[in-house]
Scaffold this motif. Structure first.
Motif, PDB file in Angstrom:
ATOM      1  N   TYR A 108       9.588  39.987  17.419  1.00  0.00           N
ATOM      2  CA  TYR A 108      11.038  39.844  17.341  1.00  0.00           C
ATOM      3  C   TYR A 108      11.610  41.177  16.871  1.00  0.00           C
ATOM      4  O   TYR A 108      11.303  41.641  15.769  1.00  0.00           O
ATOM      5  CB  TYR A 108      11.377  38.701  16.384  1.00  0.00           C
ATOM      6  CG  TYR A 108      12.861  38.522  16.100  1.00  0.00           C
ATOM      7  CD1 TYR A 108      13.821  38.875  17.025  1.00  0.00           C
ATOM      8  CD2 TYR A 108      13.288  37.973  14.898  1.00  0.00           C
ATOM      9  CE1 TYR A 108      15.171  38.704  16.780  1.00  0.00           C
ATOM     10  CE2 TYR A 108      14.627  37.777  14.619  1.00  0.00           C
ATOM     11  CZ  TYR A 108      15.562  38.153  15.564  1.00  0.00           C
ATOM     12  OH  TYR A 108      16.891  37.975  15.305  1.00  0.00           O
ATOM     13  N   VAL A 109      12.454  41.814  17.714  1.00  0.00           N
ATOM     14  CA  VAL A 109      12.956  43.164  17.460  1.00  0.00           C
ATOM     15  C   VAL A 109      14.471  43.150  17.541  1.00  0.00           C
ATOM     16  O   VAL A 109      15.057  42.463  18.384  1.00  0.00           O
ATOM     17  CB  VAL A 109      12.397  44.163  18.492  1.00  0.00           C
ATOM     18  CG1 VAL A 109      12.864  45.579  18.176  1.00  0.00           C
ATOM     19  CG2 VAL A 109      10.884  44.108  18.521  1.00  0.00           C
ATOM     20  N   THR A 110      15.123  43.908  16.662  1.00  0.00           N
ATOM     21  CA  THR A 110      16.570  44.129  16.750  1.00  0.00           C
ATOM     22  C   THR A 110      16.838  45.621  16.702  1.00  0.00           C
ATOM     23  O   THR A 110      16.120  46.377  16.052  1.00  0.00           O
ATOM     24  CB  THR A 110      17.330  43.449  15.596  1.00  0.00           C
ATOM     25  OG1 THR A 110      16.899  44.012  14.346  1.00  0.00           O
ATOM     26  CG2 THR A 110      17.085  41.955  15.603  1.00  0.00           C
ATOM     27  N   ASN A 115      14.908  53.505  15.001  1.00  0.00           N
ATOM     28  CA  ASN A 115      16.063  52.660  14.685  1.00  0.00           C
ATOM     29  C   ASN A 115      15.790  51.167  14.871  1.00  0.00           C
ATOM     30  O   ASN A 115      16.665  50.349  14.625  1.00  0.00           O
ATOM     31  CB  ASN A 115      17.259  53.057  15.563  1.00  0.00           C
ATOM     32  CG  ASN A 115      17.771  54.440  15.246  1.00  0.00           C
ATOM     33  OD1 ASN A 115      17.667  54.899  14.116  1.00  0.00           O
ATOM     34  ND2 ASN A 115      18.317  55.126  16.244  1.00  0.00           N
ATOM     35  N   ARG A 116      14.585  50.820  15.295  1.00  0.00           N
ATOM     36  CA  ARG A 116      14.271  49.405  15.508  1.00  0.00           C
ATOM     37  C   ARG A 116      13.922  48.725  14.185  1.00  0.00           C
ATOM     38  O   ARG A 116      13.392  49.354  13.279  1.00  0.00           O
ATOM     39  CB  ARG A 116      13.103  49.259  16.482  1.00  0.00           C
ATOM     40  CG  ARG A 116      13.413  49.725  17.882  1.00  0.00           C
ATOM     41  CD  ARG A 116      12.294  49.360  18.826  1.00  0.00           C
ATOM     42  NE  ARG A 116      12.641  49.666  20.205  1.00  0.00           N
ATOM     43  CZ  ARG A 116      12.073  49.105  21.254  1.00  0.00           C
ATOM     44  NH1 ARG A 116      11.114  48.205  21.078  1.00  0.00           N
ATOM     45  NH2 ARG A 116      12.428  49.436  22.472  1.00  0.00           N
ATOM     46  N   GLN A 117      14.197  47.428  14.144  1.00  0.00           N
ATOM     47  CA  GLN A 117      13.835  46.620  12.984  1.00  0.00           C
ATOM     48  C   GLN A 117      12.990  45.446  13.453  1.00  0.00           C
ATOM     49  O   GLN A 117      13.355  44.747  14.409  1.00  0.00           O
ATOM     50  CB  GLN A 117      15.087  46.105  12.258  1.00  0.00           C
ATOM     51  CG  GLN A 117      15.902  47.195  11.592  1.00  0.00           C
ATOM     52  CD  GLN A 117      17.036  46.630  10.762  1.00  0.00           C
ATOM     53  OE1 GLN A 117      17.235  45.416  10.722  1.00  0.00           O
ATOM     54  NE2 GLN A 117      17.766  47.497  10.091  1.00  0.00           N
ATOM     55  N   TYR A 118      11.850  45.264  12.794  1.00  0.00           N
ATOM     56  CA  TYR A 118      10.945  44.150  13.089  1.00  0.00           C
ATOM     57  C   TYR A 118      11.096  43.131  11.961  1.00  0.00           C
ATOM     58  O   TYR A 118      10.615  43.338  10.848  1.00  0.00           O
ATOM     59  CB  TYR A 118       9.509  44.648  13.204  1.00  0.00           C
ATOM     60  CG  TYR A 118       9.322  45.621  14.339  1.00  0.00           C
ATOM     61  CD1 TYR A 118       8.974  45.180  15.610  1.00  0.00           C
ATOM     62  CD2 TYR A 118       9.503  46.988  14.150  1.00  0.00           C
ATOM     63  CE1 TYR A 118       8.803  46.064  16.663  1.00  0.00           C
ATOM     64  CE2 TYR A 118       9.347  47.890  15.201  1.00  0.00           C
ATOM     65  CZ  TYR A 118       8.994  47.421  16.449  1.00  0.00           C
ATOM     66  OH  TYR A 118       8.832  48.296  17.482  1.00  0.00           O
ATOM     67  N   LEU A 119      11.801  42.069  12.246  1.00  0.00           N
ATOM     68  CA  LEU A 119      12.240  41.147  11.199  1.00  0.00           C
ATOM     69  C   LEU A 119      11.120  40.258  10.697  1.00  0.00           C
ATOM     70  O   LEU A 119      11.220  39.727   9.594  1.00  0.00           O
ATOM     71  CB  LEU A 119      13.396  40.289  11.726  1.00  0.00           C
ATOM     72  CG  LEU A 119      14.597  41.097  12.276  1.00  0.00           C
ATOM     73  CD1 LEU A 119      15.690  40.156  12.704  1.00  0.00           C
ATOM     74  CD2 LEU A 119      15.105  42.072  11.233  1.00  0.00           C
ATOM     75  N   PHE A 120      10.073  40.068  11.483  1.00  0.00           N
ATOM     76  CA  PHE A 120       8.930  39.281  11.042  1.00  0.00           C
ATOM     77  C   PHE A 120       7.705  40.180  11.042  1.00  0.00           C
ATOM     78  O   PHE A 120       7.450  40.880  12.011  1.00  0.00           O
ATOM     79  CB  PHE A 120       8.698  38.080  11.962  1.00  0.00           C
ATOM     80  CG  PHE A 120       9.852  37.119  11.985  1.00  0.00           C
ATOM     81  CD1 PHE A 120      10.121  36.310  10.900  1.00  0.00           C
ATOM     82  CD2 PHE A 120      10.675  37.038  13.092  1.00  0.00           C
ATOM     83  CE1 PHE A 120      11.181  35.437  10.922  1.00  0.00           C
ATOM     84  CE2 PHE A 120      11.746  36.172  13.121  1.00  0.00           C
ATOM     85  CZ  PHE A 120      12.007  35.363  12.027  1.00  0.00           C
ATOM     86  N   PRO A 121       6.916  40.201   9.946  1.00  0.00           N
ATOM     87  CA  PRO A 121       5.766  41.108   9.886  1.00  0.00           C
ATOM     88  C   PRO A 121       4.675  40.762  10.891  1.00  0.00           C
ATOM     89  O   PRO A 121       3.927  41.617  11.311  1.00  0.00           O
ATOM     90  CB  PRO A 121       5.264  40.951   8.445  1.00  0.00           C
ATOM     91  CG  PRO A 121       5.744  39.597   8.022  1.00  0.00           C
ATOM     92  CD  PRO A 121       7.060  39.391   8.719  1.00  0.00           C
TER      93      PRO A 121
END
Length: 998
Positions: free
Chosen positions: A285-287, A297-303
């Protein structure tokens, strides 16, 4: 879906069902053999409302993005169409006497009966415009052949055809949900990649090209010009100007699993939620921001990873694959125009409708429809089969339609109390095979599309459902509802109170009533945080460092006099709005920077390669795992005598260096500060590619005698090269590491020699044709000094002059040009060699041919001595060709006896050439001769290959060179000796020592 989209499909003359969603038309397909081309789900009887079903797990559902390629995948079972009959309580009660009267009208799209697909769209807020796109799909060709665009300005009562404005090769049509005057149409991607844009409800269009294959589109929920598009190669693109310019967002995106930012979920409106797939069916899951989606600049909300095809972002919810006794289906429908299997609406807070099954595991059988009114805390089953369910009246009502394509229908079911009770309403006197539906919530109108029979034309039925409401809603018709999670009022760090219509009130919602009436932050608690990078959740719920992570690692940018924030192992969940209060146990703590020696120094190139071309810039990158970068200095030795020194913190972009010589260089980086040092080395290969190759070979060679060939390469550098040689039309090559080779030709005739030079990935080739004979005769020629003044010493000029001389010799002697070859030597003075070849058909033992060559040679010598052979260099400038000296080997055969006079002839040739070189050494120009010569001022180096066993031509000083009278006397003496040899019936045969390149 976010755009008003419908696709109506028929295979040949078999009607299909078009299902209705609030903003999209969706389709079943049927083949003549009874194949259902959308779903193999078993259609059972419709159920009445069920009791409350409680569940506490997360839920999920399909997103709004779709893939149009899946429309034609056939599966399922066809059954004979019969009237669908209601069972249960509804069947026993019979028709209601007080059922409201519905106003309907019908319009036929005449002339498009061959079109087997259609897409309908309602355009604009409170607009009377409807657009319908019909297309013909050829199942044999597997492609669309033509399309028609229809436009209605009277709510669908009449339509006008617009093909003269948009053409007849359209694939899809979309309407912006936030500004429904804006329309985008996609051209058939098999013919061209372009979009047509309209800002006036389809009255006019402008065309813009795109550079990718678009198969899906997603509008932003609030920004009318922002869109996301997908392609078949799993890439997602974004535009901020309504399709005029597109930019790549991400690759490896699971089809249909990308979503725009949600107002109550994201702080920035341009955030994109995506599911990116990785190996072995896993996904992440990426935002990221739509126009700045770089890796940093990507954020991975679940490890960890999530199940593939499970991410759904809808309103203020993020769904992943649940594991509970109620299993909700998150997969996208095969037909992208069907309503999603799980969906909600922001104007109906807390209400979620989903397709699922009850059991120990997820199943595709025994499907039913479930609803929740409290955001997933409790669930109720509303139907025992899968139906098409849409929101009406801005979420104030629900409508359900049967999905059984084999049964014609006359009724729809509407609920005003959040699915607890369903009322049946008739919309047609004649049963209709339903193909699709189109919703317009602002005008309270539904448009059904279908067929009365297998061969009938399209039927468009308009339903105005305002009559089911008795009045507009007043203040007393609304109630407040508090969002909660299992009774906990703080969800994502805040308490929210919504206002929604009381279930069962038959009033019409106003479009501008407020849904969220209060929102206040909560004090942060443990479940508002997740484990930070390098930490793992333990059984007691606390976050502890992983075995591979050192929590005391100091940032590289931290200097001795500074402080830094060290994580406590927790970080706030994204979009959580809680506020810190009391004892702060989760926020990072300030710590002092301690001095550290350099550790983990790594030296690489920017591209990771250990090879580079000569003269190119090589960028070296130095990475340090630990150490005070502000006080650490790097010394970089390039291995070619050049060394630089710099501060590590100031050269993050690397150091560039260019090498001036090829070779293998050891590059060493040395890091040092007050606490210690570290070093790292790599070996870099600098290569010089071959730019040109020239094959230096004799023009004539003797059969069964070695001929020397040389491949000359430019530029001249030390390098490892591989040479591939092909001789005598052989398919197998000889391979050498050097540029020279000696080869013995076994057959007479024209032999093509090919040489290829391999330098890394670079391969160059040159070709020469060598004439192979048993024997031949040759004469050395010289020219008038005027020719030297115009000699540019290039191969093209020498070839042109050689052809002119050969023609002149043939005209004087009468000897065929095919048996004459003239090869000019490189350099000044201008000299040449005349080759006299025997006829192709030799007499027995070749004696007659040998004597014939001697006779021809005598004739040519006389003509040359008398100055009879000449040519015109330019007007008023004649060039005379002279005989210089007989070569040391005019004839060659198997006789090993050599004449002693041959050596004198060879020496005389060397004398003449050496003297002429010192006399005529000055600048020359290209002469004007009657042969086109290419102007090339670059001098080409050449080598003379040896074809005989001897190469004993000596060099003499200028003072030792004989006079012209002495040379003539020696030539006559040599000719006399040769005649004596022939009179004694003993032919002296000698090898020809040198031949030049043409």
């Amino acid at each position: 879906m976010l755009c008003l989209l419908a696709e109506i499909k028929r295979r040949q003359t078999v009607p299909s069902i078009l299902l209705m969603s609030e903003k999209s038309l969706t389709v079943f397909f049927y083949a003549n053999d009874g194949t259902l081309a959308l779903s193999n789900r078993t259609m059972t009887k419709r159920s009445t409302a069920y009791g409350e079903y409680s569940d506490t797990s997360q839920i999920g559902g399909p997103g709004d993005a779709f893939s149009a390629e899946k429309l034609l995948e056939p599966f399922g079972v066809y059954r004979q169409r019969t009237e669908y009959r209601r069972t249960g309580e509804d069947a026993r009660t019979g028709p209601r006497q007080s059922e409201p009267l519905l106003v309907t009208s019908t319009f036929s799209l005449s002339g498009d009966s061959a079109h087997n697909q259609a897409m309908g769209h309602w355009v604009g807020d409170n607009s009377s415009v409807i657009l319908t796109l019909t297309k013909q799909y050829d199942f044999n060709l597997g492609a669309f052949t033509e399309s028609s665009l229809w436009r209605s300005v009277d709510y669908g009562s009449t339509y006008i055809k617009l093909n003269n404005k948009v053409g007849s090769t359209l694939a899809c049509l979309y309407v912006c949900p936030t500004n429904k005057r804006k329309i985008m149409m996609l051209s058939d991607p098999e013919l061209e990649h372009s979009v047509l844009i309209s800002s006036d409800e389809g009255a006019s269009f402008e065309k813009h090209p795109i550079n990718f294959y678009m198969d899906g589109l997603l509008f932003h929920p609030t920004q009318e010009n922002w869109l996301l598009a997908s392609s078949p190669d799993n890439k997602v693109y974004s535009t901020m100007d309504f399709g005029r310019k597109w930019q790549l967002v991400s690759e490896n995106v699971t089809p249909g699993r990308f979503f725009w930012a949600q107002t109550g979920l994201d702080r920035e409106a341009d955030v994109v939620h995506m599911e990116t797939h990785i190996a072995k069916g896993r996904a992440q899951y990426v935002t990221c921001r739509a126009q700045r989606c770089t890796e940093s600049n990507r954020q991975y909300l679940f490890p960890g990873h999530i199940d593939q095809n499970s991410l759904v972002v809808q309103d203020n919810y993020v769904f992943v694959q649940p594991f509970c006794s109620l299993h909700l289906h998150l997969d996208m429908p095969v037909n992208p125009y069907l309503p999603g299997r799980i969906f909600s609406k922001d104007s109906a807070p807390g209400i979620i409708v989903a397709t699922g099954n009850i059991g120990t595991e997820l199943s595709s059988t025994n499907l039913g429809m479930f609803i929740t009114s409290d955001a997933g805390n409790t669930w109720r089953q509303i139907f025992e089969e899968e139906l098409g369910v849409w929101f009406l009246d801005n979420g104030g009502a629900l409508v359900a339609v049967s999905l059984v394509a084999t049964v014609p229908i006359r009724h729809i079911w509407i609920s005003l109390d959040e699915g607890k009770k369903w009322d049946r309403h008739s919309f047609s006197l004649v049963p209709l095979f339903l193909d699709g539906a189109l919703m317009q919530p602002e005008n309270h109108i539904i448009t059904f599309t279908g067929h009365l029979s297998r061969i009938s034309e399209w039927q468009l039925i308009k339903i105005d459902y305002k009559a089911i409401f008795s009045r507009r809603c007043m203040d007393g018709d609304y109630q407040t509802w508090n969002l909660h999670n299992k009774g906990e009022p703080c969800v994502m760090g805040e308490k929210q109170t919504f206002m929604k219509r009381r279930p069962g009130n038959r009033c019409m919602l106003t479009q501008d009533y407020s849904r969220v009436i209060s929102s206040e932050p909560c004090i942060c608690r443990a479940y508002d945080f997740e484990c930070d990078y390098g930490y793992e959740r333990q059984a007691d719920g606390k976050c502890s460092p992983a075995f591979w992570f050192d929590p005391n690692t100091v940032p590289r940018s931290c200097s001795t006099s500074q402080n830094y924030l060290n994580s406590t192992g927790y970080r706030k969940v994204l979009s959580n709005n809680c506020k810190e209060g009391g004892k702060d146990v989760y926020s990072p703590r300030k710590q002092h920077c301690s001095p550290r020696p350099p550790r983990g120094l790594r030296l690489t190139t920017s591209h990771g390669d250990l090879t580079a071309n000569l003269g190119s810039n090589v960028t070296f990158l130095v990475h340090l795992d630990d150490g005070n970068s502000l006080w650490t200095y790097i010394q970089l030795d390039f291995g070619d005598g050049i060394t630089v020194m710099y501060n590590l913190s100031r050269r993050g972009d690397g150091i560039k260096h260019s090498y001036r010589a090829p070779g293998i260089f050891r590059v060493t980086a040395h890091a040092e500060n007050s606490q210690g040092y570290d070093s790292s080395s790599i070996f870099l290969h600098i290569t010089s590619p071959v730019e040109r190759v020239y094959l230096s070979a004799p023009i004539v060679a003797i059969r069964k005698k070695e001929a020397n060939l040389t491949a000359v390469v430019w530029p001249v550098h030390q390098r490892t090269l591989t040479f591939f040689w092909w001789f005598e039309n052989s398919s197998e090559s000889l391979i050498t590491l050097g540029g020279s080779i000696a080869y013995t030709f076994q057959k007479e005739g024209m032999n093509r020699v090919i040489v290829q030079v391999s330098s890394g990935c670079n391969i160059l080739q040159d070709t020469k044709v060598i004439i192979v004979k048993e024997f031949f005769k040759s004469l050395l020629l010289s020219f008038s000094p005027t020719l030297d003044e115009h000699n540019p010493d290039i191969p093209e000029w020498r070839e042109d002059v050689g052809r002119v001389v050969r023609t002149a010799v043939s005209q004087v002697s009468g000897f065929p040009e095919e048996q004459l070859f003239v090869s000019l030597f490189p350099g000044i003075p201008t000299t040449a060699e005349l080759f006299i070849l025997p006829e192709t058909q030799l007499s027995e033992h070749g004696k007659g041919n040998e004597e014939g060559l001697v006779s021809i040679s005598d004739i040519l010598i006389n003509a040359l001595n008398q100055g009879l052979i000449q040519f015109e260099l330019k007007p008023d400038t004649q060039i005379i060709v002279y005989i210089t000296q007989l070569t040391s080997a005019p004839l060659v055969d198997s006789n090993p006896i050599h004449s002693s006079s041959a050596m004198l002839m060879l020496l005389s040739v060397a004398f003449v050439g050496l003297v002429a070189f010192f006399i005529f050494k000055f600048k020359r120009k290209i002469p004007w001769i009657h042969v086109q010569a290419e102007e090339n001022q670059e001098k080409e180096p050449e080598r003379i290959g040896t074809v005989g066993q001897n190469n004993t031509m000596s060099k003499m000083k200028h003072s030792e060179f004989p006079s012209e009278k002495e040379l003539m006397e020696k030539e006559l003496e040599a000719r006399t000796r040769g005649e004596n040899g022939r009179n004694g019936e003993r032919v002296i045969t000698r090898e020809f020592p040198t031949c030049s390149n043409v």
